[in-house]
Structure formats: structure tokens, C-alpha cells
Design an enzyme around this catalytic site. Structure first.
Site, PDB file in Angstrom:
ATOM      1  N   ALA A   1       7.817   3.021  -3.544  1.00  0.00           N
ATOM      2  CA  ALA A   1       9.158   2.698  -3.695  1.00  0.00           C
ATOM      3  C   ALA A   1      10.232   3.313  -3.058  1.00  0.00           C
ATOM      4  CB  ALA A   1       8.877   2.972  -5.700  1.00  0.00           C
TER       5      ALA A   1
ATOM      6  N   LYS B   1      14.202  -3.832  -5.043  1.00  0.00           N
ATOM      7  CA  LYS B   1      14.578  -2.487  -6.077  1.00  0.00           C
ATOM      8  C   LYS B   1      15.851  -2.368  -6.208  1.00  0.00           C
ATOM      9  CE  LYS B   1      13.104   1.799  -7.180  1.00  0.00           C
ATOM     10  NZ  LYS B   1      12.341   2.767  -7.245  1.00  0.00           N
TER      11      LYS B   1
HETATM   12  P1  FAD Z   1      -0.397  11.106   4.317  1.00  0.00           P
HETATM   13  O1  FAD Z   1      -0.597   9.790   3.954  1.00  0.00           O
HETATM   14  O2  FAD Z   1      -1.668  12.398   3.498  1.00  0.00           O
HETATM   15  O3  FAD Z   1      -1.287  11.057   5.344  1.00  0.00           O
HETATM   16  C1  FAD Z   1      -2.047  12.220   6.322  1.00  0.00           C
HETATM   17  C2  FAD Z   1      -1.809  11.759   7.212  1.00  0.00           C
HETATM   18  O4  FAD Z   1      -2.611  13.288   8.290  1.00  0.00           O
HETATM   19  C3  FAD Z   1      -3.222  10.983   7.941  1.00  0.00           C
HETATM   20  O5  FAD Z   1      -2.843  10.189   8.295  1.00  0.00           O
HETATM   21  C4  FAD Z   1      -5.009  11.564   7.903  1.00  0.00           C
HETATM   22  O6  FAD Z   1      -4.945  11.344   8.654  1.00  0.00           O
HETATM   23  C5  FAD Z   1      -3.744  12.222   9.147  1.00  0.00           C
HETATM   24  N1  FAD Z   1      -4.318  14.322   9.059  1.00  0.00           N
HETATM   25  C6  FAD Z   1      -5.222  15.183   8.221  1.00  0.00           C
HETATM   26  N2  FAD Z   1      -5.401  15.760   8.551  1.00  0.00           N
HETATM   27  C7  FAD Z   1      -5.300  15.598   9.793  1.00  0.00           C
HETATM   28  C8  FAD Z   1      -6.203  16.279  11.007  1.00  0.00           C
HETATM   29  N3  FAD Z   1      -7.561  16.999  11.111  1.00  0.00           N
HETATM   30  N4  FAD Z   1      -6.396  15.473  12.588  1.00  0.00           N
HETATM   31  C9  FAD Z   1      -5.718  14.321  12.067  1.00  0.00           C
HETATM   32  N5  FAD Z   1      -4.985  13.472  11.635  1.00  0.00           N
HETATM   33  C10 FAD Z   1      -4.775  14.332  10.293  1.00  0.00           C
HETATM   34  N6  FAD Z   1       7.386   8.669  -2.419  1.00  0.00           N
HETATM   35  C11 FAD Z   1       7.866   7.676  -2.360  1.00  0.00           C
HETATM   36  O7  FAD Z   1       9.207   7.305  -1.809  1.00  0.00           O
HETATM   37  N7  FAD Z   1       8.037   6.467  -3.026  1.00  0.00           N
HETATM   38  C12 FAD Z   1       6.797   6.489  -4.206  1.00  0.00           C
HETATM   39  O8  FAD Z   1       6.461   5.490  -5.157  1.00  0.00           O
HETATM   40  C13 FAD Z   1       6.198   7.600  -3.928  1.00  0.00           C
HETATM   41  N8  FAD Z   1       5.365   7.460  -4.983  1.00  0.00           N
HETATM   42  C14 FAD Z   1       3.760   8.226  -4.935  1.00  0.00           C
HETATM   43  C15 FAD Z   1       2.429   8.367  -5.588  1.00  0.00           C
HETATM   44  C16 FAD Z   1       1.718   9.848  -5.707  1.00  0.00           C
HETATM   45  C17 FAD Z   1       1.326   9.906  -6.670  1.00  0.00           C
HETATM   46  C18 FAD Z   1       1.896  10.432  -4.462  1.00  0.00           C
HETATM   47  C19 FAD Z   1       0.816  11.534  -4.527  1.00  0.00           C
HETATM   48  C20 FAD Z   1       3.113  10.277  -3.832  1.00  0.00           C
HETATM   49  C21 FAD Z   1       3.934   9.764  -4.007  1.00  0.00           C
HETATM   50  N9  FAD Z   1       5.249   9.481  -2.950  1.00  0.00           N
HETATM   51  C22 FAD Z   1       6.219   8.880  -3.619  1.00  0.00           C
HETATM   52  C23 FAD Z   1       4.954  10.223  -1.824  1.00  0.00           C
HETATM   53  C24 FAD Z   1       4.735   9.505  -0.497  1.00  0.00           C
HETATM   54  O9  FAD Z   1       3.186   8.357  -1.011  1.00  0.00           O
HETATM   55  C25 FAD Z   1       4.583  10.092   0.463  1.00  0.00           C
HETATM   56  O10 FAD Z   1       6.144  10.871   0.784  1.00  0.00           O
HETATM   57  C26 FAD Z   1       4.188   9.560   1.378  1.00  0.00           C
HETATM   58  O11 FAD Z   1       3.790   8.192   1.897  1.00  0.00           O
HETATM   59  C27 FAD Z   1       4.025  10.326   3.066  1.00  0.00           C
HETATM   60  O12 FAD Z   1       2.856  11.187   3.004  1.00  0.00           O
HETATM   61  P2  FAD Z   1       2.681  12.211   4.499  1.00  0.00           P
HETATM   62  O13 FAD Z   1       2.294  10.881   5.532  1.00  0.00           O
HETATM   63  O14 FAD Z   1       3.469  12.797   4.118  1.00  0.00           O
HETATM   64  O15 FAD Z   1       0.969  12.195   3.709  1.00  0.00           O
END
Ligand code: FAD
Length: 517
Positions: free
Chosen positions: A47, A75
């Protein structure tokens, strides 16, 4: 200008960053994204906040091009369910509040409101949400929002002008995995390199700057600027560069979530044009309607609820459709990395910070961060003033959202469990308690909310205060002797406009079925 960027992580943060940099700089900047084939993305975060429309506009993408591929929906608001008492709901819409004689309608409503729905009297979108309508007509024409020059708050911040009409602001729901897949194609089509491999070591020079990341099978990937999108791990920023993480947990206790992806018959049951946040005994449940399934999850504090209890509660809330669906249990790191930009490393996404999902700000933080990064993109000299400016902007926006979320729990009338009772006495950000005292007799304005960067205008604070019902509010003393007839007429017009839209707009299901042909 620095021209070799390495992004580690291929979740929403990694691919949003890669796409944005490619849209901003094209071939002038080489972008390589390394993501693990073993560690998956977090799989939630579906969302968004209304500013997200500018992200897709910046990428020059029309809704028809990306929404069907990402099972996206509209939304218009967050629907808060049961935060005041069981059965009660109100909306926090993206629509700004209007005004009469320089006072926001919400203030007039405290003096002269005659219904129990401030949201329906002050915001057209509340009626559209209750009746589950799409914000656009089938022929793609947008709605017109009357433009009130004398509005208490500037309008238009989150609205885009199109063909001389002004669209009521809205955001999107989308499937996170499908969006990452779409943006992978968008970025690689524009020249981004994609490596699927594990980063095993982060290489530093003698000054502590990153020179490369060593992967399991592709050797060392070198670059000038490294973007840490490794999620809660903070592999580069926290682990390699040792930048401390500052917890917000003392103020926002929810540290866990359990999530389900539930198949849903949209044609039969309709699509709500809003995210629903339903209060529970030790937290709240999100419900995000996508085209084809719902994403749902219970966000809770483990001091008050076990993972097993949380999963049981969530499954009971969803009903029989959830029976066969596997649960995803998640530990959340609540707070922010002290500085998101350190030397030649910038953390974006969960590695930078997260304040729990209420109000859907995680993806907004990513968008805000990449916008700031492009504005402050480093030149070869690495100007420290730019780095400091960037860090201030990121910290400011996260601290601001923290304050806004704390207000939700302080303001909620619900007090039936220890979790909700403790929320009222828990430590708050500096000055918030005093400001709450002030807001009791003078609703928030731009001088009394956390100094705001886009996203948290005073009307949002007003909605939460009026909707949650736990803080006694009185209209401004300046309205004591005021004539209320114009304000009452305005409430009526808003209701009428809402009814008219409900009659003329299609359901979200019909709209998206039409979009998909
Ligand atoms: P992640 O999705 O965790 O990605 C991490 C990446 O790093 C992956 O691709 C993985 O493969 C890579 N990686 C890790 N270690 C290594 C390694 N050693 N070598 C190479 N690659 C590696 N945000 C919203 O705006 N709306 C919402 O409704 C919302 N709901 C949420 C609900 C929950 C329960 C949570 C926890 C978060 C929510 N968020 C929400 C936040 C949102 O999910 C994140 O901001 C968004 O998904 C970004 O995540 P990210 O890409 O930072 O991390």
C-alpha cells in the site's frame, strides 16, 4: 559527476532506485544491481501514499502500462476500523480539507457538525470509499476537485494537473513482487546490469570507503557509489560501515508481523478503494485489496502477543479463505540508521529506516530518498554539505512520521487491553504531549505539526484527532460567536457531491476489468 553506481538488493527499494536513476540520468550513470538468489525480498509493502503517483510520472509510465501487470488498484484513503470502539470506522483520505472564512472545515465541524461522521461532512472521498467506487470514470476522465484559493492549507501538493482538470489525489496498492519484476524490466531495458548472486564481503579502502562487493560467483563488483538496499540486514551501511541504528521502539512498540496472501473473488465481493487498518488487542491488521487477492497481516508487539496468537487472530479475521495459505512471520526493525548516507554508501529502504506499516510510509520513504539522492547526486569531489543535507532530509521525514504514528496510538479511544492502556502513557517524541494539549482547543496547523516535509500536512493530524476519539476536542475560541450557516452549507454540498460521484463512478472492479480490456 560520479558515474558508476552499484545497488545491493533487489526488493522494492533496489528496483525503485535503479529505475529512478535510469529515468533521471540515462546512460550518463551506469547502474549495476546485485541481488541474492537465496535471500528473498520481504514480500510485504503493497500500500502506498499519494506521492507515489509522482514516481510513476517521473518514470514516464501511464497507469495502463504498469497497473495491470502489477495487479494494482486505487487507494483513496486509510480506513481506520475499531480504533475508537468496535464497529466504528472513519477515513483518513488523501483529499485536503477545505475551509470557510479561513478556518478549516474540521474546526467548523467541531462547532456545528450535526452527524457522527466528520469525514463524510468534510471530505468527498469518504462517501466514495464507503460506497466502494473508483476515483476515475470508465472513459479515463478524471474527477474535478473544486479549487479553493482560500483553503487553510495549500492544495495541489499531491495532485497533478491533467487536461485542465484536477484529480482528487489517490495512491495505489500493488503486488510487491510483480512491481519488482516490472521495474527490473524497466531498468534493464534502459541499460541497468542485473547480477543474481550473494554478496559475501564488502571491500573497504584504508579511509573506510567502499571499493567493491565480493560476490560468490561473479567476483568483485566495483563502483563509485554503493546503495544499500539489503533490507533490515543493512549489510553495507550498518554491518560494513558500522553506522549505528537508532531504535524508535520505546515510542512505537510493534516489532512483529504475520502476513498472508489470500485469494479473493473481486468480481463477487468488490474491491475497497482504500487500505483498512483494523485495531486488535495487541496491534492492528492491514487489509490491502489487490486485483486477484488481498494482502493482509497483523502488526503486533511481541511483549503483548505471541506469534501463534497473532496468526490465530489473523486467520480468524480473514475467515475460511485463509485456511490453506502459508503465513509469513516477520520481525521488524523499528527506527532509523543514524545517517543514511555515509562516505560513498547510501542506504535506501528498510536498511535506512522503518516506522511500522501504519499509514503506508515505507515506500514513500524510498521515493523520497531517491528523489533527494538525484537532487544531491554527488560530484567527484563528494561535497560533504550535500551529504549532510541529504541526511537531514531523510532523518526529518522519518522522525516526522514517527510523531504522526505515535499520535494515532495516543489518540485512539480504545483502552480495553493493556496494550492500548500502555499506549497512552508511553514516552512520546519531544514536545508532542504539549502540542496534544494545545490541539484540544486549537486544531493543528502548519505551525504546530512536526515541521513538515511533504506527506504530513496538518489536515492529516486533524483527521486522526477527530477520528480516533480519545482526546477531547473543542472548536477554536475564535469560532465561539461565528455564524455557522456557511459551514453547514459546505457540509451539505460535500455530502451532495459525494452522493453524485457515488451515482456516476464505476466500481473499482469494473474500472480495472475495463482497463485490462
Ligand atoms: P527487502 O524487500 O528485504 O529486500 C532486500 C533485498 O536484499 C533482497 O532482494 C535480498 O535478496 C537482498 N539481499 C540481502 N542480503 C543480500 C546479500 N548478501 N547479497 C545480495 N543481496 C542481498 N511499506 C509501504 O509503503 N506500505 C506498506 O503497506 C508496507 N507494509 C509493510 C508491512 C510489514 C510487515 C513490513 C515489515 C514492511 C512494510 N512496508 C510497507 C515497508 C516495505 O515493505 C519496504 O519498505 C519495501 O518492501 C522495501 O524493502 P527493501 O527493498 O528495503 O528490503
Amino acid at each position: 559527476m560520479i558515474n558508476n553506481v552499484v545497488i545491493v538488493g533487489g526488493g522494492t527499494a533496489g528496483w525503485m532506485t535503479a529505475s529512478y536513476l535510469k529515468a533521471a540520468f540515462g546512460d550518463r550513470v551506469s547502474v549495476t544491481l546485485v541481488e541474492s538468489g537465496k535471500v528473498g525480498a520481504i514480500g510485504v509493502g503493497e500500500a502506498t501514499f499519494s506521492d507515489i503517483r509522482h514516481f510513476f510520472e517521473f518514470l514516464d509510465l501511464r497507469e495502463e502500462e504498469w497497473m495491470p501487470e502489477c495487479n494494482a488498484t486505487y487507494k483513496l484513503a486509510v480506513r481506520f476500523q475499531d480504533w475508537r470502539k468496535p464497529g466504528h470506522h472513519f477515513y483518513h483520505p488523501f483529499e485536503q480539507v477545505g475551509s470557510v472564512d479561513g478556518f478549516p472545515l474540521t474546526d467548523w465541524w467541531l462547532k456545528a457538525g450535526e452527524t457522527d461522521r466528520f469525514d463524510k461532512d468534510c471530505f468527498v472521498m469518504a462517501s466514495v470509499c464507503d460506497a466502494e467506487r473508483s476515483p476515475r470514470h470508465l472513459n479515463g476522465l478524471m474527477l474535478e476537485q473544486s479549487y479553493d484559493e482560500h483553503a487553510a492549507e495549500p492544495r495541489g501538493l499531491t495532485m497533478s494537473e491533467h487536461q485542465g482538470k484536477t484529480q482528487f489525489p489517490y495512491a495505489y496498492h500493488f503486488e510487491a513482487a510483480l512491481l519488482a519484476k516490472f521495474l527490473t524490466r524497466y531498468s534493464t531495458d534502459r541499460g541497468a546490469k542485473h547480477i543474481v548472486d550473494d554478496v559475501q564481503e564488502v571491500l573497504l579502502d584504508e579511509r573506510g570507503w567502499i571499493t567493491g562487493v565480493r560476490t560468490a560467483e561473479h567476483g568483485v563488483v566495483g563502483g563509485d557509489l554503493f546503495i544499500d538496499c539489503t533490507g533490515f540486514r543493512g549489510l553495507l551501511i550498518n554491518k560494513a560501515l558500522d553506522e549505528p541504528f537508532q531504535s524508535y521502539q520505546d515510542m512505537l512498540p510493534n516489532d512483529s508481523a504475520v502476513a498472508l496472501q489470500v485469494p479473493f473473488d473481486m468480481r463477487e465481493r468488490g474491491i475497497r478503494p482504500c487500505t483498512t487498518a483494523t485495531a486488535q488487542e495487541a496491534g492492528w491488521i492491514w487489509t490491502i485489496p489487490l486485483f486477484g487477492r488481498i494482502g493482509t497481516g497483523y502488526v503486533y508487539a511481541k511483549d503483548y502477543c505471541t506469534p501463534e496468537e497473532a496468526e490465530r487472530t489473523l486467520r480468524a479475521h480473514v475467515g475460511p479463505e485463509a485456511a490453506e495459505v502459508e503465513a509469513n512471520h516477520i520481525r521488524m526493525r523499528i527506527g532509523r540508521t543514524r545517517n543514511s548516507w555515509v562516505r560513498n554508501c547510501v542506504a535506501v529502504g528498510l536498511s535506512s529506516g522503518f516506522v511500522e506499516p501504519l499509514e503506508s510510509t515505507g515506500i514513500f520513504f524510498i521515493h523520497h530518498a531517491v528523489e533527494q539522492l538525484v537532487k544531491n547526486f554527488p560530484a567527484a569531489g563528494w561535497n560533504p554539505v550535500q551529504t549532510a543535507r541529504y541526511n537531514d532530509a531523510v532523518a526529518h521525514v522519518m522522525d516526522g512520521v514517527r510523531e504522526f504514528l505515535v499520535l494515532h496510538y495516543k489518540a485512539a479511544a480504545r483502552s480495553d487491553t493493556q496494550y492500548w492502556r500502555d499506549a497512552k502513557t508511553r514516552v512520546a517524541p519531544d514536545g508532542l504531549e504539549e502540542r496534544i494539549e494545545m490541539w484540544k482547543t486549537q486544531l493543528p496547523d502548519s505551525e504546530t505539526v512536526f515541521p513538515y516535509y511533504h506527506g504530513l500536512p496538518p489536515y492529516s493530524y486533524m483527521c486522526i484527532l477527530l477520528g480516533m476519539g480519545g482526546i477531547p476536542l473543542r472548536h477554536s475560541p475564535a469560532l465561539d460567536l461565528a455564524d455557522v450557516s456557511s459551514a453547514k452549507k459546505e457540509f451539505e454540498e460535500i455530502r451532495l457531491k459525494g452522493d453524485e460521484l457515488v451515482r456516476s463512478l464505476p466500481t473499482p472492479y469494473d474500472y480495472f476489468a475495463h482497463m485490462r480490456g
